[in-house]
Enzyme design. Structure first.
Site, mmCIF file in Angstrom:
data_model
loop_
_atom_site.group_PDB
_atom_site.id
_atom_site.type_symbol
_atom_site.label_atom_id
_atom_site.label_comp_id
_atom_site.label_asym_id
_atom_site.label_seq_id
_atom_site.Cartn_x
_atom_site.Cartn_y
_atom_site.Cartn_z
ATOM 1 N N GLY A 14 51.004 84.920 -19.283
ATOM 2 C CA GLY A 14 51.842 86.400 -18.918
ATOM 3 C C GLY A 14 52.955 86.239 -18.089
ATOM 4 O O GLY A 14 53.538 87.174 -17.449
ATOM 5 N N LYS A 37 65.518 81.783 -17.264
ATOM 6 C CA LYS A 37 64.475 80.856 -17.916
ATOM 7 C C LYS A 37 65.135 79.573 -17.776
ATOM 8 O O LYS A 37 65.847 79.272 -18.876
ATOM 9 C CB LYS A 37 64.012 81.323 -19.183
ATOM 10 C CG LYS A 37 63.131 80.378 -19.662
ATOM 11 C CD LYS A 37 61.613 80.858 -19.391
ATOM 12 C CE LYS A 37 60.595 80.051 -20.145
ATOM 13 N NZ LYS A 37 59.203 80.269 -19.696
ATOM 14 N N ASP A 54 61.163 84.246 -24.938
ATOM 15 C CA ASP A 54 60.976 84.550 -23.621
ATOM 16 C C ASP A 54 62.269 84.987 -22.928
ATOM 17 O O ASP A 54 62.288 85.808 -22.262
ATOM 18 C CB ASP A 54 60.352 83.262 -22.604
ATOM 19 C CG ASP A 54 58.938 82.979 -22.886
ATOM 20 O OD1 ASP A 54 58.358 83.830 -23.842
ATOM 21 O OD2 ASP A 54 58.260 82.183 -22.471
ATOM 22 N N ALA A 117 58.394 77.180 -16.542
ATOM 23 C CA ALA A 117 58.004 76.877 -17.965
ATOM 24 C C ALA A 117 56.502 76.331 -17.639
ATOM 25 O O ALA A 117 56.260 75.570 -16.813
ATOM 26 C CB ALA A 117 58.641 75.777 -18.549
ATOM 27 N N ASN A 175 46.208 89.075 -14.512
ATOM 28 C CA ASN A 175 46.570 89.641 -15.705
ATOM 29 C C ASN A 175 45.423 89.337 -16.621
ATOM 30 O O ASN A 175 44.809 88.098 -16.827
ATOM 31 C CB ASN A 175 47.738 88.909 -16.484
ATOM 32 C CG ASN A 175 48.253 89.035 -17.724
ATOM 33 O OD1 ASN A 175 47.801 90.333 -18.158
ATOM 34 N ND2 ASN A 175 48.826 88.461 -18.448
#
Length: 221
Positions: A14, A37, A54, A117, A175
């Site tokens: 998550g 990212k 993403d 990542a 999460n």
């Protein structure tokens, strides 16, 4: 905290959801927020071009639009570990280049959320990992703990790795990935005692979570 590096106890825990929620929370305090990212593996069709899912989620949560070469410097076609995806694409991931892109984003924006990542030590090449990137960026770290069996060990190992790089843990997010996981409250309570950083959010299990509905308690006013 105006900028941070988001990592996780594993892949698929998550990080993108939390990164987008952080962007929404930061946007309440700052007019110009942007997600980054640095390395994304795997693409989908986005209009007439290709993008990573993403990255698209981070762009949707950002209030500042920037050139794609800044918020996603390395877009790799195959959904593989970055070092393998880069090698197959004939690309060399340069941490110096990633840092330069981040610095330009930091110049343009009031707050930047950088999503790593995979896990903290995901390989970017045969000689570098995501931990090297985090250390080079020198940002406070937000750790996303995917609540499922094994997460306690993964959380402590990641905490040790973050500390070994001299980076502060700004906070962490629980999460709840597995609704069938037993003793979730006990696990969260144990992590609160062990991680030594504020719990920024406790995200209930959702089949289709919306980052706009997640309350993030930012660690600094």
């Amino acid at each position: 905290m105006t900028s941070c590096f988001v990592t996780g106890t594993d892949t698929g825990v998550g990080k993108t959801l939390v990164s987008a929620a952080l962007l929404h929370a930061l946007a309440l305090r700052h007019p110009r927020v942007v997600g980054m990212k640095p390395v994304a593996a795997g693409v989908v069709r986005a209009g007439t071009s290709w993008a990573n899912e993403d990255v698209l989620a981070l762009r949707a949560a950002s209030s500042l639009a920037v050139p794609p070469e800044l918020d996603n410097p390395f877009l790799l076609p195959e959904p593989l570990s970055p070092h393998i995806a880069a090698k197959r694409a004939g690309v060399r991931i340069s941490i110096d280049h990633l840092v330069a892109c981040y610095r330009e984003l930091a110049r343009l924006a009031d707050a930047v959320v950088v999503e790593g990542a995979g896990g903290f030590h995901v390989p970017l090449s045969d000689s570098t990992t995501g931990a090297d990137l985090a250390q080079a960026l020198a940002l406070p770290v937000v750790l996303v703990v995917g609540l499922r069996l094994g997460c306690l060990n993964h959380a402590l190992l990641t905490l040790e790795a973050i500390r070994a790089r001299g980076l502060p843990l700004a906070g962490w997010v629980a999460n709840r990935l597995d609704p069938a996981m037993q003793a979730q409250e006990d696990n969260i309570a144990w992590l609160q005692r062990q991680l030594g950083a504020p719990l920024l959010a406790d995200i209930a299990y959702q089949e289709a979570p919306d980052p706009r509905t997640i309350t993030i308690h930012l660690p600094c006013p």
